[in-house]
Design a protein around this motif. Sequence first.
Motif, PDB file in Angstrom:
ATOM      1  N   LEU A  42      53.911 -94.436 -68.476  1.00 48.43           N
ATOM      2  CA  LEU A  42      54.875 -94.880 -69.474  1.00 48.43           C
ATOM      3  C   LEU A  42      54.452 -94.412 -70.856  1.00 48.43           C
ATOM      4  N   SER A  93      61.224 -93.230 -76.358  1.00 49.39           N
ATOM      5  CA  SER A  93      62.367 -92.661 -75.654  1.00 49.39           C
ATOM      6  C   SER A  93      62.468 -91.148 -75.821  1.00 49.39           C
ATOM      7  N   ASP A 101      52.543 -95.676 -62.022  1.00 47.32           N
ATOM      8  CA  ASP A 101      53.849 -95.606 -62.659  1.00 47.32           C
ATOM      9  C   ASP A 101      53.805 -96.187 -64.067  1.00 47.32           C
ATOM     10  N   ARG A 111      55.131-104.110 -65.763  1.00 46.86           N
ATOM     11  CA  ARG A 111      56.299-103.621 -66.504  1.00 46.86           C
ATOM     12  C   ARG A 111      57.534-103.678 -65.621  1.00 46.86           C
ATOM     13  N   ASP A 112      58.689-103.822 -66.293  1.00 42.81           N
ATOM     14  CA  ASP A 112      59.971-103.687 -65.620  1.00 42.81           C
ATOM     15  C   ASP A 112      60.858-102.840 -66.523  1.00 42.81           C
ATOM     16  N   ASP A 113      62.152-102.941 -66.340  1.00 46.91           N
ATOM     17  CA  ASP A 113      63.052-102.086 -67.114  1.00 46.91           C
ATOM     18  C   ASP A 113      63.108-102.471 -68.583  1.00 46.91           C
ATOM     19  N   ARG A 114      62.716-103.698 -68.916  1.00 41.21           N
ATOM     20  CA  ARG A 114      62.878-104.158 -70.301  1.00 41.21           C
ATOM     21  C   ARG A 114      61.578-104.570 -70.972  1.00 41.21           C
ATOM     22  N   SER A 172      62.080-101.708 -75.641  1.00 43.26           N
ATOM     23  CA  SER A 172      62.986-101.150 -76.626  1.00 43.26           C
ATOM     24  C   SER A 172      62.299-100.969 -77.986  1.00 43.26           C
TER      25      SER A 172
END
Length: 426
Positions: A313, A425, A309, A350-353, A420
């Motif tokens: 990314l 994105s 996963d 990794r995580d969401d941020r 971010s």
Amino acid sequence: MSDNLHSPSSRSGPFALARTLAWLRLCAIAGQSVAILSCVTLLNLDVPLLPLMIGVCVLAVFAAGASFRLGMPWKVTEGEAIVHIAADTLLLGYLLYFTGGASNPFVTLLLVPIALSAAALSIAGVSLVAILTGVAYVLLVPYHLPLPTLGNSSLDLDLYVAGMGVNFVIMAILLGVFISNLAKAIRHQQGEVQRVRERALRDEGILAIATQAAGAAHELNTPLSTMRTLLPEIRREHAADNELGDDLDLLQGQVERCRTILREMVAFGQAQLSQVPERITLGEFIHGCMERFQLLRPEAEVALDVSDDAARLRLRSPPGLRHALINLLNNAADASALNDSATVSLAIRRDDRWLELIVTDEGPGFDEFDELGTLGLSQKATGLGIGLALAEATAERLEGELAASNTGHGAQMRLRLPLSVIGDSV
């Protein structure tokens, strides 16, 4: 980030003073309401209830507006902080006018704005605040309504002394708590200034090294080209010497490797100037780093831990990130070699941020962490001693952080970066 936002350095001085005044207004509203109602209900004092409650309500409205203003992204100037103090002084003077003026034991609360501004404003600002409160005190001496009495001089004296005692406690709490908070904010600002100064000195050193490296790369291109031209001629002249031929092949390979490194340096500089990030998956990025690292350190054994996963990314990879990771791996290999080990590990989390690149070695670990990233303080016998400094500078530029820790069986470096900034994105 725009200059009008509340940066960490702006959260001291006028902003800290305005924020402190906002908390004081909430305390004043509660305390004044309780005091007025106590005088009317418990002591049966003939105080002008309606004008006093109007004053408290106006203070509440101003407090709400000031709190809303502090949440806006505009910088609080010294002039605006003085306006806040002037409004508070005016409302306090209004309340004191109806309760004895300068003879009220709580008149010394006019000193609080001076004490608070002394820790946050310039000399001119403090002087202006002192003039405002001084004028308010002078006007309250002749212009005020008499303080209501209980009709008994002894009880009136006891009530006045009790008021002075309550006022003393309030002043002690205000001066102790809020001024210490202002002083803490100022110390924080000074610490930020010191850190910025240290980073500027480090970046200046890195820039000097980069300038020298660019000049060296330009100058090395000529002798490498000469060597690349002469080596085939030497090989033809000594075609029968097999042992010399093997040495020449090795030398030819080293020359080509140096030329490849120089080309990569030029490409890296061009990418850095163009500010165009490389769009690539994390798996491809790690694979490229591993290939380059294995060329540099073929004896090293890398234990890679990356989930499928995380490998999928997509990154908007800045040019310096690859060099930062390779520097960390190279330092880890050097540390492991000190304990006669060739093993290093690279784990990806990794995580969401956040994305974490965790490099662990099997070396002796760190003795001190304060010198992390400081130029010229490497304890290694080889190398230039700037690997960690370059990696830390890259982390800061990408709004991340580089943290060091000991694992008990070596050292661990965590390069933590916000998705971010480096996540793609698109």
